[in-house]
Design a protein around this motif. Structure first.
Motif: not given
Length: 133
Positions: A64-65, A74-76, A91-92, A105-106
Motif C-alpha cells: 500500500m501507499r 506515523v506512530a499509529h 508499504v510506502r 518513503i519506502a
C-alpha cells in the motif's frame, strides 16, 4: 455464500471440505476458487479451494501507499503494522513537504498488508488516502 449482490450456492465436494472445514465460519471473509458451468438456465458453482481472505492477501504480497496530510499518523501506522506482523507486502508513506511537494518513503522490510489493515489506516487522523498496490 453471500456477497454484495445476494446469496448463492456453492458445491463443495468432500475432499475439499475435509481440507477447509475449519475456515467455514459464519461472517468470515473468504477467497473461493471455483469452476463455473452453465446448466440450462442455472449457473453451477463448484469450489476447488477456499482460503481466508486476509491470509490470501498476505500471501499475495499486497502492498500500500499512504498519503499523509500530517505526520501525527506515523506512530499509529507503526503500531498497526507491528500488530499485523511481518509479511511480503511493501508499504510506502507519502508525507507532504509543502503545499506543492511530497516525498515517497519506502518502509524497510515486508508487512502483512490485509484489507482490514488498509481500512484501519484509512481511518487514522492525518491520513489523506490509502492505495493498495
Amino acid at each position: 455464500l453471500t456477497d454484495t449482490e445476494g446469496s448463492f450456492e456453492v458445491t463443495v465436494f468432500s475432499e475439499v471440505l475435509a481440507r477447509v472445514r475449519d475456515r467455514l465460519v459464519a461472517g468470515s471473509a473468504l477467497l473461493v476458487t471455483v469452476d463455473l458451468r452453465q446448466e440450462d438456465e442455472a449457473l453451477r458453482i463448484t469450489a476447488h479451494e477456499i482460503a481466508a481472505l486476509d491470509q490470501a492477501a498476505a500471501a499475495a504480497g499486497a502492498g500500500m501507499r499512504v498519503w499523509l496530510a500530517r505526520t501525527e499518523a506515523v506512530a499509529h501506522i507503526r503500531a498497526l503494522l507491528g500488530r499485523e506482523g511481518a509479511g511480503r507486502g511493501r508499504v510506502r508513506l507519502l508525507p507532504k513537504i509543502d503545499d506543492a511537494r511530497r516525498v515517497e518513503i519506502a518502509l524497510p522490510g515486508g508487512f502483512n498488508v490485509t484489507p482490514l489493515l488498509v481500512q484501519a489506516i484509512k481511518l487514522l487522523p492525518g491520513v489523506e488516502r490509502v492505495e493498495e498496490v
